[in-house]
Scaffold this motif. Structure first.
Motif, PDB file in Angstrom:
ATOM      1  N   LYS A  59       0.834  -1.205   0.000  1.00  0.00           N
ATOM      2  CA  LYS A  59       0.000   0.000   0.000  1.00  0.00           C
ATOM      3  C   LYS A  59       0.869   1.255   0.000  1.00  0.00           C
ATOM      4  O   LYS A  59       0.529   2.254  -0.637  1.00  0.00           O
ATOM      5  CB  LYS A  59      -0.942  -0.018   1.198  1.00  0.00           C
ATOM      6  CG  LYS A  59      -2.069  -1.035   1.084  1.00  0.00           C
ATOM      7  CD  LYS A  59      -2.982  -1.014   2.304  1.00  0.00           C
ATOM      8  CE  LYS A  59      -4.125  -2.003   2.153  1.00  0.00           C
ATOM      9  NZ  LYS A  59      -5.007  -2.026   3.351  1.00  0.00           N
ATOM     10  N   THR A  60       1.982   1.193   0.722  1.00  0.00           N
ATOM     11  CA  THR A  60       2.929   2.307   0.693  1.00  0.00           C
ATOM     12  C   THR A  60       3.506   2.475  -0.706  1.00  0.00           C
ATOM     13  O   THR A  60       3.627   3.595  -1.228  1.00  0.00           O
ATOM     14  CB  THR A  60       4.075   2.062   1.694  1.00  0.00           C
ATOM     15  OG1 THR A  60       3.531   1.899   2.998  1.00  0.00           O
ATOM     16  CG2 THR A  60       5.059   3.223   1.697  1.00  0.00           C
ATOM     17  N   PHE A  61       3.839   1.352  -1.330  1.00  0.00           N
ATOM     18  CA  PHE A  61       4.356   1.360  -2.702  1.00  0.00           C
ATOM     19  C   PHE A  61       3.312   1.918  -3.663  1.00  0.00           C
ATOM     20  O   PHE A  61       3.627   2.725  -4.549  1.00  0.00           O
ATOM     21  CB  PHE A  61       4.745  -0.072  -3.082  1.00  0.00           C
ATOM     22  CG  PHE A  61       5.197  -0.248  -4.500  1.00  0.00           C
ATOM     23  CD1 PHE A  61       6.346   0.363  -4.968  1.00  0.00           C
ATOM     24  CD2 PHE A  61       4.468  -1.049  -5.374  1.00  0.00           C
ATOM     25  CE1 PHE A  61       6.764   0.192  -6.274  1.00  0.00           C
ATOM     26  CE2 PHE A  61       4.878  -1.227  -6.681  1.00  0.00           C
ATOM     27  CZ  PHE A  61       6.035  -0.604  -7.131  1.00  0.00           C
ATOM     28  N   GLN A  62       2.064   1.529  -3.489  1.00  0.00           N
ATOM     29  CA  GLN A  62       0.981   2.018  -4.335  1.00  0.00           C
ATOM     30  C   GLN A  62       0.840   3.536  -4.234  1.00  0.00           C
ATOM     31  O   GLN A  62       0.713   4.231  -5.244  1.00  0.00           O
ATOM     32  CB  GLN A  62      -0.337   1.354  -3.922  1.00  0.00           C
ATOM     33  CG  GLN A  62      -1.553   1.858  -4.693  1.00  0.00           C
ATOM     34  CD  GLN A  62      -2.855   1.370  -4.073  1.00  0.00           C
ATOM     35  OE1 GLN A  62      -2.921   1.112  -2.881  1.00  0.00           O
ATOM     36  NE2 GLN A  62      -3.882   1.259  -4.881  1.00  0.00           N
ATOM     37  N   ALA A  63       0.890   4.049  -3.008  1.00  0.00           N
ATOM     38  CA  ALA A  63       0.762   5.495  -2.813  1.00  0.00           C
ATOM     39  C   ALA A  63       1.936   6.232  -3.456  1.00  0.00           C
ATOM     40  O   ALA A  63       1.756   7.300  -4.060  1.00  0.00           O
ATOM     41  CB  ALA A  63       0.689   5.805  -1.320  1.00  0.00           C
ATOM     42  N   ARG A  64       3.109   5.644  -3.340  1.00  0.00           N
ATOM     43  CA  ARG A  64       4.296   6.286  -3.917  1.00  0.00           C
ATOM     44  C   ARG A  64       4.197   6.332  -5.438  1.00  0.00           C
ATOM     45  O   ARG A  64       4.514   7.362  -6.061  1.00  0.00           O
ATOM     46  CB  ARG A  64       5.544   5.522  -3.479  1.00  0.00           C
ATOM     47  CG  ARG A  64       6.846   6.203  -3.867  1.00  0.00           C
ATOM     48  CD  ARG A  64       8.053   5.444  -3.327  1.00  0.00           C
ATOM     49  NE  ARG A  64       8.068   5.474  -1.874  1.00  0.00           N
ATOM     50  CZ  ARG A  64       8.066   4.386  -1.111  1.00  0.00           C
ATOM     51  NH1 ARG A  64       8.034   3.181  -1.665  1.00  0.00           N
ATOM     52  NH2 ARG A  64       8.099   4.480   0.198  1.00  0.00           N
ATOM     53  N   LEU A  65       3.756   5.238  -6.049  1.00  0.00           N
ATOM     54  CA  LEU A  65       3.609   5.227  -7.506  1.00  0.00           C
ATOM     55  C   LEU A  65       2.526   6.186  -7.967  1.00  0.00           C
ATOM     56  O   LEU A  65       2.651   6.845  -9.001  1.00  0.00           O
ATOM     57  CB  LEU A  65       3.281   3.809  -7.992  1.00  0.00           C
ATOM     58  CG  LEU A  65       4.407   2.779  -8.039  1.00  0.00           C
ATOM     59  CD1 LEU A  65       3.921   1.526  -8.737  1.00  0.00           C
ATOM     60  CD2 LEU A  65       5.628   3.324  -8.760  1.00  0.00           C
ATOM     61  N   THR A  66       1.446   6.281  -7.193  1.00  0.00           N
ATOM     62  CA  THR A  66       0.338   7.169  -7.560  1.00  0.00           C
ATOM     63  C   THR A  66       0.774   8.626  -7.557  1.00  0.00           C
ATOM     64  O   THR A  66       0.364   9.418  -8.416  1.00  0.00           O
ATOM     65  CB  THR A  66      -0.839   6.975  -6.589  1.00  0.00           C
ATOM     66  OG1 THR A  66      -1.266   5.613  -6.640  1.00  0.00           O
ATOM     67  CG2 THR A  66      -2.005   7.873  -6.974  1.00  0.00           C
ATOM     68  N   ASP A  67       1.604   8.989  -6.592  1.00  0.00           N
ATOM     69  CA  ASP A  67       2.021  10.386  -6.441  1.00  0.00           C
ATOM     70  C   ASP A  67       3.290  10.719  -7.208  1.00  0.00           C
ATOM     71  O   ASP A  67       3.635  11.896  -7.347  1.00  0.00           O
ATOM     72  CB  ASP A  67       2.247  10.710  -4.955  1.00  0.00           C
ATOM     73  CG  ASP A  67       0.965  10.601  -4.143  1.00  0.00           C
ATOM     74  OD1 ASP A  67      -0.118  10.739  -4.724  1.00  0.00           O
ATOM     75  OD2 ASP A  67       1.057  10.346  -2.917  1.00  0.00           O
ATOM     76  N   TRP A  68       4.002   9.702  -7.683  1.00  0.00           N
ATOM     77  CA  TRP A  68       5.296   9.960  -8.302  1.00  0.00           C
ATOM     78  C   TRP A  68       5.125  10.628  -9.669  1.00  0.00           C
ATOM     79  O   TRP A  68       4.276  10.217 -10.467  1.00  0.00           O
ATOM     80  CB  TRP A  68       6.076   8.660  -8.469  1.00  0.00           C
ATOM     81  CG  TRP A  68       7.489   8.905  -8.909  1.00  0.00           C
ATOM     82  CD1 TRP A  68       7.991   8.823 -10.165  1.00  0.00           C
ATOM     83  CD2 TRP A  68       8.569   9.320  -8.073  1.00  0.00           C
ATOM     84  NE1 TRP A  68       9.318   9.140 -10.174  1.00  0.00           N
ATOM     85  CE2 TRP A  68       9.693   9.464  -8.901  1.00  0.00           C
ATOM     86  CE3 TRP A  68       8.683   9.582  -6.710  1.00  0.00           C
ATOM     87  CZ2 TRP A  68      10.936   9.863  -8.416  1.00  0.00           C
ATOM     88  CZ3 TRP A  68       9.923   9.974  -6.225  1.00  0.00           C
ATOM     89  CH2 TRP A  68      11.026  10.108  -7.069  1.00  0.00           C
TER      90      TRP A  68
END
Length: 237
Positions: free
Chosen positions: A40-49
């Motif tokens: 989920k942390t990875f997902q948020a990072r990809l979404t905002d990157w």
């Protein structure tokens, strides 16, 4: 009923990267709760990157698909993916190919038919090391290699290492942290030392400012007068 083919609407050619997060499937099977929190942390990072706007990114569990009309933005997007995965102490392996790419997005579904994707997946399955490599049929512009003579190695999106053209997983801002993370991962999972050693070997060449350009590209640039040879040691410049 056989669907009709609109021959006036040609299927476009695109660069396609298929990447796999190493060790993710095993983590899901053995440590699901901890892995889903990390994911989920990875997902948020990809979404905002801020990936290059020209690149389309799709994630399916541990498989990541990146598609672009141009090579350079795709390479920079894969570099960004490296940063995102290394922050989670994950490594990636992948292939990049060029060819026909058709997709349809409708009703929340994605349908894809692509010979480039087939080749990228096939290439990924043959790679033994944590890297994202280019398929041999891709014609790499000399401008990408010539940039090595104008900028630092950290600024190069592509490196030639161990006989392959691979996406540079580093830049000047996360090089040290990336290498330190992988060294730590090696100490935690020594059974996978070979893949960590390969990555650290790549890091060592980058740190030493090796040329990291295929000899064929150097010869072509010399023949075209794009670069010359230093008088003192006869090396390209």
């Amino acid at each position: 009923m056989t669907p009709e083919i609109d021959e006036t609407n040609a299927v476009p050619l695109k660069y396609v990267a298929f990447c796999d997060v190493l060790g993710f499937s095993h983590a899901v099977e053995t440590e699901f709760d901890a892995t889903i929190l990390l994911y989920k942390t990875f997902q948020a990072r990809l979404t905002d990157w801020p990936f290059p706007k020209k690149v389309d990114v799709a994630v399916y569990s541990d498989s990541i698909l990146l598609v672009c009309d141009e090579l350079a933005p795709l390479l920079y997007a894969v570099q960004s993916l490296w940063f995102a995965t290394l922050q989670n102490d994950w490594l990636i392996r992948g292939g990049i190919a060029y060819g026909k790419y058709w997709e349809d997005r409708s009703n929340g579904n994605l349908f894809v038919v692509s010979d480039a994707l087939v080749r990228a997946v096939r290439l990924e399955s043959t790679i033994k090391h944590p890297c994202v490599a280019l398929s041999p049929e891709i014609d790499i512009p000399l401008s990408i290699w010539f940039a090595r003579f104008e900028h630092e190695l950290f600024d190069m999106p592509l490196l030639h290492h161990d006989g392959q053209n691979v996406v540079n997983p580093f830049n000047k801002f996360w090089f040290v942290s990336a290498r330190n993370r992988v060294e730590q991962m090696k100490s935690i999972w020594p059974e996978h030392s070979s893949k960590y050693d390969w990555f650290l070997g790549l890091a060592n060449e980058v740190e030493k400012e090796e040329l990291m350009i295929p000899s064929s590209a150097i010869e072509e640039m010399l023949e075209k007068g794009i670069i010359g040879l230093k008088a003192d040691d006869n090396t390209p410049s």
